[in-house]
Motif scaffolding. Structure first.
Motif, mmCIF file in Angstrom:
data_model
loop_
_atom_site.group_PDB
_atom_site.id
_atom_site.type_symbol
_atom_site.label_atom_id
_atom_site.label_comp_id
_atom_site.label_asym_id
_atom_site.label_seq_id
_atom_site.Cartn_x
_atom_site.Cartn_y
_atom_site.Cartn_z
ATOM 1 N N PRO A 328 -42.099 16.149 8.212
ATOM 2 C CA PRO A 328 -41.866 16.581 9.600
ATOM 3 C C PRO A 328 -40.458 17.122 9.791
ATOM 4 O O PRO A 328 -39.487 16.561 9.285
ATOM 5 N N ILE A 329 -40.352 18.245 10.512
ATOM 6 C CA ILE A 329 -39.072 18.903 10.693
ATOM 7 C C ILE A 329 -38.411 18.429 11.982
ATOM 8 O O ILE A 329 -39.060 17.896 12.886
ATOM 9 N N GLY A 330 -37.100 18.598 12.045
ATOM 10 C CA GLY A 330 -36.355 18.263 13.242
ATOM 11 C C GLY A 330 -36.027 16.792 13.377
ATOM 12 O O GLY A 330 -35.633 16.340 14.436
ATOM 13 N N ALA A 758 -45.410 19.259 12.940
ATOM 14 C CA ALA A 758 -44.883 20.440 12.263
ATOM 15 C C ALA A 758 -44.064 19.959 11.069
ATOM 16 O O ALA A 758 -43.252 19.038 11.194
ATOM 17 N N VAL A 759 -44.308 20.560 9.917
ATOM 18 C CA VAL A 759 -43.659 20.087 8.693
ATOM 19 C C VAL A 759 -42.988 21.260 7.977
ATOM 20 O O VAL A 759 -43.274 22.430 8.226
ATOM 21 N N GLY A 760 -42.103 20.921 7.067
ATOM 22 C CA GLY A 760 -41.399 21.918 6.266
ATOM 23 C C GLY A 760 -40.429 21.222 5.325
ATOM 24 O O GLY A 760 -40.410 20.002 5.215
ATOM 25 N N ILE A 761 -39.619 22.014 4.649
ATOM 26 C CA ILE A 761 -38.606 21.493 3.740
ATOM 27 C C ILE A 761 -37.265 22.066 4.158
ATOM 28 O O ILE A 761 -37.113 23.297 4.264
ATOM 29 N N ARG A 762 -36.305 21.190 4.422
ATOM 30 C CA ARG A 762 -34.996 21.647 4.859
ATOM 31 C C ARG A 762 -34.347 22.497 3.770
ATOM 32 O O ARG A 762 -34.247 22.080 2.612
ATOM 33 N N MET A 763 -33.910 23.691 4.138
ATOM 34 C CA MET A 763 -33.254 24.569 3.184
ATOM 35 C C MET A 763 -31.812 24.123 2.979
ATOM 36 O O MET A 763 -31.189 23.552 3.876
ATOM 37 N N VAL A 764 -31.307 24.394 1.795
ATOM 38 C CA VAL A 764 -29.962 23.937 1.442
ATOM 39 C C VAL A 764 -29.096 25.119 1.045
ATOM 40 O O VAL A 764 -29.594 26.162 0.603
ATOM 41 N N SER A 765 -27.793 24.955 1.213
ATOM 42 C CA SER A 765 -26.825 25.939 0.756
ATOM 43 C C SER A 765 -26.331 25.542 -0.619
ATOM 44 O O SER A 765 -26.302 24.348 -0.973
ATOM 45 N N TRP A 766 -25.930 26.512 -1.418
ATOM 46 C CA TRP A 766 -25.530 26.216 -2.779
ATOM 47 C C TRP A 766 -24.646 27.327 -3.331
ATOM 48 O O TRP A 766 -24.552 28.418 -2.760
ATOM 49 N N VAL A 767 -24.009 27.035 -4.447
ATOM 50 C CA VAL A 767 -23.223 28.019 -5.176
ATOM 51 C C VAL A 767 -23.478 27.816 -6.662
ATOM 52 O O VAL A 767 -23.665 26.681 -7.122
#
Length: 779
Positions: A328-330, A758-767
């Motif tokens: 679940p998102i949020g 509502a579901v999803g996968i939290r996106m992440v920042s990376w280098v």
């Protein structure tokens, strides 16, 4: 008088000798499309240099002093010059010359087909991404997405081995999206779609490519080409390998992934042969580690015996991962993001393809092609209502023969026959009844089918000019489709039936020229019809037994219209596209109970896309904005999971300080409805907008042999957004309790007081970074 006769005879003899050696042919870009305006120069051993320029169809002709050894140079704006040593004779007078790669610094990576240029192979104004090798090293894409296609954002389920989901304005996705993908082998388009897949319809996986060997990806906006068959409802994407690959070894990685790839090729550049391998290990986007493994090989060999060009391609792929589920998102901080630790994927595939282009003469070309593929999938997933297993094994084969004839410079025709067969065995769906997250326990067979899909399609097309400013393309693809479905659980729902479709295609293009109307934009109008093979088990799951009812489900039809306006002002190219597609049905999200794509009914998609591309001396910048409206024609409600707004901004910068080359891209996918509600779950859910900013820098050393790169992404939002149902009281970290089986043995659709989220996968920042070594001269 005698002297005059001798002089005349000598002049006639010299003229005959000068024209006895006449050579012609075609210049192709790295994607295999004809290239207008290319310079072709023939250097003779005597020191003579003779040049010519290709016409709008990419063809050229030139008289030579004599047959013999020549050095041939081919140059075109945006591409690296290619040089070949050729021994020309009367039997080799019809040449195919190919530019192998995009020019190194100061050239763009986007090559858009001019609206006024129509060819038999590419009649629709399309966009081609010509891959820059040095920037690819620094921005190799994510697992499942070997390169970025501007204007087509892409998401992976969790960074794993599943096929990615493309976002096109107004098109519903979730793996079963109605988008055709092809592997280009010579001029043959081998289908990469897998119909009636256990994980969705039209499943196409670009994961199979080693990204370093891709020379281009071309996309068109609709079903306007007789060479494109099944699944080309809204879009077709053509991935083209490079004919030549320099020897290399590349290591890329970030805190989630590490990837090692290498390529081997002959020292002699005249030999078009290479093999590339890749190994990848990663842990996805979630807290629970995927332990993803992927292994690939791609290999290609091109022969040029006489008037033939023979291309052979081999692809192999194996992938395995322990994949977590959407959550679940949020909710802010996630306590745990895996519903069931038993979840995992395993898939492998192998492809062999061949293409022979025979230049019979200056006006005739005959192509013979074929491919064979095997594919296996075993997938354990928990959609929030219990663990299911989807599995299958299939063989796919196809063949094509086609001939093109050029009557004059303004009229040419194409005709051929295409055959494809997809044999799917043990296409199973099982539900595990055990709620114990540590064991599989007993299982219940939900669906089990053996399926064969055969496609026989004769086709014909004509391309011509109606004066200096108007070009046209008209074609017809006659599809005869057999769907054989053997139902292992309910034999009464088995059937074997044929359907016929007439798929006309047409394009008319107008260019203003240099007359009084020169300030007007060029214009192209295209129409086409296509079909899409759905999963025949949709009918089985709905309990439909009469053949007439069954036949209504596995085949979806579409009619597309597209208007493209383009104007180039200085070094700025402006293009506006208006499109409309009507479908007999719209596939949306995968149903969590049976793993099948939900049929949303007939729909209409309308979209507008505007792009602006400006070329600098040191690079380019391109922006794309798309707005769409997609609705169910029966209810008037919006099509679920179809994005309404897409924005993309891309820049490629060379001549940066310290010898750097750079690439930056921003992608935005706006709101889309995930669920409009129903009596069981009245809530309406809307996806959270997604934004990604990707940056890549590369610095060559040692004349380009050594290249160091750094890349990264700033992301917000969730990937894979959809809706799922969970048991009452479920919270993150819980395994949902099993529900009692209903009278049909399928747990009453597992709808025992469940709640929707509502579901999803939290996106992440990376280098991350990359290091690449190219053997020999890197430039």
């Amino acid at each position: 008088m005698l002297v005059t006769l001798l002089i005349t005879a000598f002049a006639l003899t010299a003229t005959a000798q000068s024209t006895i050696a006449r050579v012609g042919g075609t210049v192709l870009d790295p994607a295999g499309f004809s290239l207008a305006g290319a310079q072709v120069e023939f250097d003779y051993s005597s020191g003579a240099r003779l040049s010519t320029t290709t016409g709008s169809d990419g063809e050229f002709a030139r008289s030579l002093p004599a047959w013999g050894a020549y050095t041939v140079h081919v140059e075109a704006t945006g591409f690296a010059t290619t040089t070949q040593q050729l021994d020309l004779s009367a039997s080799t007078g019809n040449l195919t010359l190919r530019l192998e790669r995009v020019a190194s610094p100061s050239q763009d990576v986007i090559v858009s087909t001019d609206v006024g240029q129509i060819s038999l192979d590419s009649p629709d104004p399309s966009q081609k991404v010509m891959v820059r090798e040095e920037l690819l090293d620094a921005n190799p894409g994510r697992p499942g997405a070997p390169i970025s296609i501007p204007g087509m954002p892409i998401e992976t389920a969790a960074g794993g081995i599943k096929a990615p989901q493309y976002f096109v304005p107004g098109v519903a996705g979730d793996h079963g999206e109605p988008i055709a993908q092809y592997v280009a082998v010579g001029n043959y388009l081998a289908s990469n779609n897998l119909s009636a897949n256990a994980h969705g319809n039209g499943y196409a996986d670009p994961n199979i490519y080693v990204s370093a060997v891709l020379g281009s990806v071309g996309t068109d906006g609709g079903a306007f080409n007789v060479l494109e068959g099944n699944h080309s409802l809204n879009l077709a994407a053509i991935y083209s390998p490079r004919p030549q690959v320099r020897r290399f070894i590349t290591l890329t990685g970030d805190y989630r992934d590490i990837d090692l790839s290498a390529g081997l090729s002959p020292v002699d550049p005249a030999k078009k042969a290479w093999i590339a391998i890749e190994a990848n290990y990663g842990n996805g986007l979630m807290r629970t580690l995927e332990h993803r493994q992927q292994y690939k090989w791609n290999a290609m060999r091109v022969f040029d015996p006489g008037n033939h060009e023979i291309a052979l391609l081999s692809i192999g792929y194996y992938g395995h991962s322990h994949e977590g589920n959407l959550v679940p998102i949020g909710y802010g901080v996630q306590v745990n993001d895996t519903i069931d630790p038993r979840q995992q994927d395993q898939t492998h595939t192998g492809i062999l393809a061949a293409n022979d282009i025979w230049k019979i003469g200056a006006r005739d070309e005959l192509s013979s092609s074929g491919f064979f593929r095997t594919y296996n999938l075993t997938l354990f997933s928990n959609f929030g209502e219990g663990l299911i297993r989807q599995s299958e094994f299939r063989t796919v084969e196809g063949a094509e023969v086609r001939e093109s004839h050029k009557f004059t410079s303004w009229l040419e025709v194409l005709s051929g026959l295409d055959y494809n067969e997809d044999d799917i065995r043990r296409d199973n769906l099982d539900h595990y009844l055990s709620a114990d997250p540590h064991v599989l326990g007993p299982f219940l067979k939900v669906l089990a089918n053996d399926i064969t899909i055969r496609e026989v399609a004769p086709f014909v097309a004509v391309r011509g000019d109606l004066g200096p400013h108007v070009q046209f393309y008209a074609g017809l693809r006659h599809e005869q489709i057999e769907m054989n479905n053997t139902d292992m659980i309910k034999p009464s729902q088995s059937y074997d039936a044929w359907r016929r479709f007439e798929n006309p295609k047409a394009t008319v293009a107008w260019t203003p020229g240099t007359g009084p109307a020169h300030w007007l934009p060029s214009a192209s109008f295209s129409i086409g019809q296509a079909f899409f093979t759905q999963d025949p088990r949709i009918s089985a799951a709905e309990g439909s037994t009469p053949e007439a009812d069954v036949l209504a489900s596995p085949f979806e039809r579409s009619h597309s219209e597209q208007l493209v306006l383009e104007k180039e002002v200085g070094r700025t190219d402006v293009r506006v596209t208006f499109g409309r597609t009507t479908t007999t049905a719209t596939l949306a999200k995968i149903d969590p109970d049976n793993g099948l794509a939900e049929d949303e009914g007939p729909g209409t998609l309308k979209y507008l896309t505007a792009s602006v591309r400006h070329q600098f001396n040191f690079g380019m910048i391109q922006t794309i904005f798309s707005k769409a409206d997609a609705r169910d024609d029966d209810t008037g409600l919006p099509t679920l999971e179809a994005p309404r707004t897409i924005f993309d901004a891309l820049t490629t910068l060379d001549k940066l300080p310290f010898g750097l080359h750079g690439r930056a891209e921003y992608e935005y996918v706006g709101h889309k409805l995930l669920d409009v509600g129903n009596p069981d779950h009245p809530e309406q859910y809307e996806a959270i907008p997604v934004g990604e900013t990707r940056i890549a820098l590369v610095r060559p050393f040692m004349d380009g042999r050594l290249q160091l790169g750094v890349n990264g992404m700033i992301a917000r939002g969730y990937t894979g957004q959809t809706t799922e149902t969970f048991a009452p009281g479920w919270k993150i970290g819980d395994s949902p309790p099993a529900c009692a089986a209903g009278v049909d043995g399928i747990a009453n659709n597992f709808n025992c007081g469940t709640v929707e989220r509502a579901v999803g996968i939290r996106m992440v920042s990376w280098v991350g970074g990359s290091i690449s070594w190219r053997f020999g001269n890197g430039n």
